[in-house]
Design a protein around this motif. Structure first.
Motif: not given
Lengths: 395, 480
Positions: B21, B26, B29-31, B46, B70, B72-73, B90, B92-93, B95
């Motif tokens: 990304i 966008d 939103i991850f800041e 990701l 990172r 789930a933040g 990130q 999170t994928r 999992r």
């Protein structure tokens, strides 16, 4: 008034950014992305509303991809009113976005078809013919439909009398698509109400409650429908307005202040007034899929399970994550088919693992989504509305 | 600094087009994570597997771009905030639970597995994963290992490092390694021990082998009210002083209980000055006996309205309230600021009264909810980020509270990590020599300082920005 002006900044500021909602969100679970999570969506809408981030067409997809299942709202300890926020957010998006053919058709269909009972019935009749000739299987949304039968008929005199002593008088929401798609669920629900000593009244001139409109960013039409319906509800006396479709029930509770406290989901009402002793056993292994707008928006999880367990012979087995959305979400499965299918796939795996013979739920959208998914997989698990299962004990 | 088109192309080649990304709006939103400071990453990658993690890190190393893993933040010390820009990795994928071995009582998981999902998956084997951070419904095992997270039950069971048997990690040069293995006794240099709790500054974690424990046959959970925080802390000291170590021993003050009760309706007494939540587990006879002893000690210390959970559902509700407490504080004020200092248990009454005085001095509401048995404080200073005037006081009050902790012989963090928020305070408890040893370890594993720069270690070059300049959200923080 611009939709965002209806939303107070305090509603948005209630989000403390703790992240406890993330894994409750079906789209976050599938994508792992902050932008597809409730916290991320609130962050985005807050910046939009405060004009700290310009509205951006590319970011509309994050709002579009929200199912509106409101699981996040139920798990949020801070009490963020997510339902209210996303409804305003969607309406704002619809105001600002580039024209989008799919969404325009959806809006027109909701206004011109769903909000008009006669046209909708005619459409149902045409679809029945099309199904007989298998013409519907050419379209994805056509394949999702259940086989249609004659639509639900309101009884003579618009009243179904209590069986035995009469203790309550309830109004019953017939609604828009439910009488066409799932008349048998309605018949079962009415029968249960009669057995529970209720006179069931069917108000004349009732229109769609407007839930689908509100959830899809058409707050103006939702308000028009509400005002019309409120005039009609004011014309009669009733203890409760009983609703057997979770999406409608949740909308009526949130959006119709005039009905304050009198809207009851079918299982909520039956648990309150009680059913008579069941007449016979129903030998079946059953699992229950929470309808999002029942479990999360209305916070009703216990009553349907208690009612199912009270049916002699029924064995209720819980699936993994029964309260995570199946991906139906009103028009979502048609508007966002890919994400809907990804979410449904996980649900079907969890369903299969229970080895249940039947999955029971409480909303027509969920019924349709689960049934079409199971059909595609060639599964033999049956799908019923909770009313259909419960009534079997009294037939 | 924005990444060049060729770097972005390279990232997309290894992670997949849809898994990178770079859209600026966008990225905003991850800041942030669960804390209030923010900074916008230059890209999010990701990865889906170890190879992709290694490939992304190699690209970053080639171009000297910072990498910040990172989960789930949900972290509370700014650990996942990309203060020097760069790529947020990130996880999170990734999992998947790769394996549960019911005989060996272990599990092998990817870093993005949500903490609670592991216990759910282990439950059919009558096993569970013990470390239970309050955010366990959302936080990931990878993040837990990176932060060496604690949780209510870590009083008895120990923190994350006590449950990690081994890890697969990717170092700053993109090389993949296994550290430690199956045995609880880590043979050779305990590299796993060094890497757990390294907060993303030494490696990216790609697989974790953890210990699972038998679900205890009997669990008893008691809620007790106290007239004040002071009496409740005396009671905590008394319980521990009697040689009893409960599975969990938690405290919430009146402010917190009010907020929690509004959402969970768990039956917490809202008129009490403080409540304790005590849990013991084991075989039925021993839990009964222990609980009776605990009840005696609590009543001797002014405990009243004691109520034991009668059903698992009741117990779950009591815990849901405790674990959702920090989020529930949003009902009072939209933001919280906290340092999770830890003091020797005997100093609890003293430190809590100091915390209370600091709150009064700065005229800021403070909500206390914490792992009392561990002496691990969470004084949440409550405020509204929209009121920029108050931020200076918030930061000063937080700093004074942490200072009080250190004065009483405590430490900077019990479980949230040092991250961004507490790095400047490291010299309070570590000598220059101590810090030098740590930075030598860092240089040995990450010589160019690529991994999660600006965390843990005090950075003299970092600008001293007021909190109002660091909170993200329309503020473009210039940290350097």
């Amino acid at each position: 008034m611009k939709p965002f002006e209806r939303l107070s900044d305090d509603d948005l500021a209630t989000c403390v950014h703790c992240g406890l909602c993330l894994d409750a969100c079906p789209t976050f679970r599938v994508t792992g992305l902050e932008t597809e999570s409730p916290r991320g969506r609130i962050y985005l809408m807050t910046q939009w509303k405060r004009e700290q981030l310009p509205f951006n067409e590319e970011q509309v997809k994050h709002i579009d991809l929200c199912l509106g299942c409101r699981t996040c709202e139920a798990v949020c300890p801070s009490g963020v009113p997510y339902g209210r926020i996303i409804e305003a957010g969607r309406a704002e998006v619809e105001r600002l976005r580039r024209p989008n053919a799919k969404r325009r058709i959806a809006k027109a269909a909701l206004r011109q078809l769903v909000a008009r009972p006669r046209r909708l019935r005619a459409f149902g009749a045409v679809t029945r013919v099309a199904q007989a000739t298998r013409a519907t299987s050419a379209m994805r949304s056509g394949r999702q439909l259940p086989p249609l039968h004659a639509p639900f008929e309101v009884p003579a005199g618009r009243l179904a009398p209590a069986i035995g002593p009469r203790k309550h008088r309830v109004a019953f929401l017939v609604g828009c698509v439910m009488p066409i798609l799932y008349p048998q669920s309605h018949y079962a629900a009415v029968k249960l109400l009669q057995l529970a000593s209720c006179d069931v009244w069917f108000p004349e001139g009732e229109r769609c409650c407007g839930a689908l409109h509100a959830h899809n960013g058409d707050l103006d039409e939702a308000e028009r429908l509400r005002d019309e319906n409120m005039r009609m509800y004011a014309s009669g006396e009733f203890d409760a307005l009983v609703v057997d479709s979770a999406g409608c029930g949740s909308h009526l509770k949130d959006f119709y202040p005039g009905l304050q406290g009198r809207v009851k989901d079918l299982s909520e009402w039956l648990a309150e007034v009680g059913l008579p002793e069941p007449k016979r056993e129903v030998k079946m292994r059953v699992t229950y899929q929470d309808a999002c707008h029942l479990a999360h928006a209305q916070r009703i999880k216990k009553q349907p399970r208690d009612l199912i367990r009270a049916v002699p012979g029924v064995e209720l087995v819980e699936m993994r994550h029964p309260d995570i959305c199946c991906g139906a979400a009103g028009l979502y499965s048609t508007l966002e088919p890919q994400m809907s299918a990804r979410i449904l796939a996980e649900k079907l795996d969890d369903l299969a693992a229970t080895r249940a013979e039947m999955v029971v739920t409480a909303n027509p959208g969920c019924q349709m989504q689960l049934a079409s998914g199971l059909r595609q997989r060639g599964s033999h698990i049956a799908v019923e509305h909770i009313s259909e299962l419960l009534v079997r004990a009294f037939l | 600094m924005p990444l060049t088109a060729s770097v972005i192309d390279d990232l997309k080649k290894v992670a997949g087009r849809d898994n990178v990304i770079t859209a600026p709006n966008d990225l905003r939103i991850f800041e942030r994570d669960g804390s209030i400071e923010g900074a916008v990453p230059d890209a999010i990658a990701l990865p889906s597997n170890t190879e992709q993690v290694a490939a992304v890190i190699k690209i970053a190393a080639r171009h000297n771009i910072p990498i910040v893993p990172r989960g789930a933040g949900t972290g509370l010390s700014g650990g996942a905030v990309t203060i020097r820009g760069g790529i947020a990795l990130q996880m999170t994928r990734m999992r998947r639970i790769l394996e549960i071995d019911p005989v060996g009582q272990t599990a092998l998981v990817e870093p993005g597995v949500v903490n609670q999902e592991l216990s759910l998956a282990a439950a059919p084997h009558h096993l569970f994963y013990a470390p239970d951070p309050s955010s366990q419904k959302a936080c990931t095992i990878g993040g837990n290992a990176a932060e060496n997270s604690g949780g209510p039950h870590c009083l008895y069971y120990g923190v994350t490092t006590n449950h990690v048997l081994g890890m697969e990690v990717v170092l700053a040069d993109g090389s993949v390694h296994w550290v430690s293995g199956d045995a609880a006794d880590r043979i050779g240099l305990d590299l796993c021990g060094v890497l757990v709790g390294s907060e993303g500054t030494l490696c990216a974690i790609t697989k974790i082998k953890v210990r699972l424990l038998r679900i205890p046959p009997s669990i008893a959970t008691l809620l007790a009210a106290f007239p004040s925080i002071d009496t409740a802390s005396q009671a905590v000291s008394a319980v521990i002083g009697r040689g009893i170590v409960p599975a969990a021993l938690e405290m919430m003050d009146k402010v917190t209980v009010g907020a929690v009760e509004a959402h969970y309706h768990a039956g917490y007494p809202t008129d009490a000055g403080a409540v304790l939540l005590v849990e013991v587990d084991g075989v039925a006879d021993s839990t009964r006996e222990l609980m009776a002893a605990i009840r005696d000690v609590l009543s001797e210390n002014q405990g009243y309205a004691m109520r034991e959970a009668q059903t698992p559902a009741e117990r779950d509700l009591l815990w849901a309230g405790r674990k959702g407490a920090i989020g529930a504080l949003g009902r009072i004020k939209p933001n919280y600021y906290l340092h999770d200092g830890v003091v020797p248990r005997s100093k609890l009454p003293q430190v809590l009264s100091a915390v209370g005085e600091i709150g009064v001095h700065y005229k800021l509401p403070v909500a206390n909810v914490f792992h009392a048995g561990d002496g691990n404080l969470h004084p949440n200073i409550l405020f509204d980020l929209r009121d920029r005037e108050v931020l200076q006081q918030v930061e000063e009050a937080g700093e004074e509270m942490l200072h009080a902790v250190v004065e009483l012989g405590g430490a900077l963090s019990g479980e949230h990590g040092i991250g961004l928020e507490k790095s400047a305070y490291m010299p309070w408890i570590f000598s220059p020599d101590d810090l030098e040893v740590m930075s030598r370890v860092k240089s040995a594993l990450d010589p160019t300082g690529l991994l999660n720069p600006g965390k843990i270690f005090p950075d003299p070059e970092r600008k001293k920005l007021p909190l109002a300049g660091r909170t993200g959200f329309a503020v473009e923080a210039k940290w350097w």
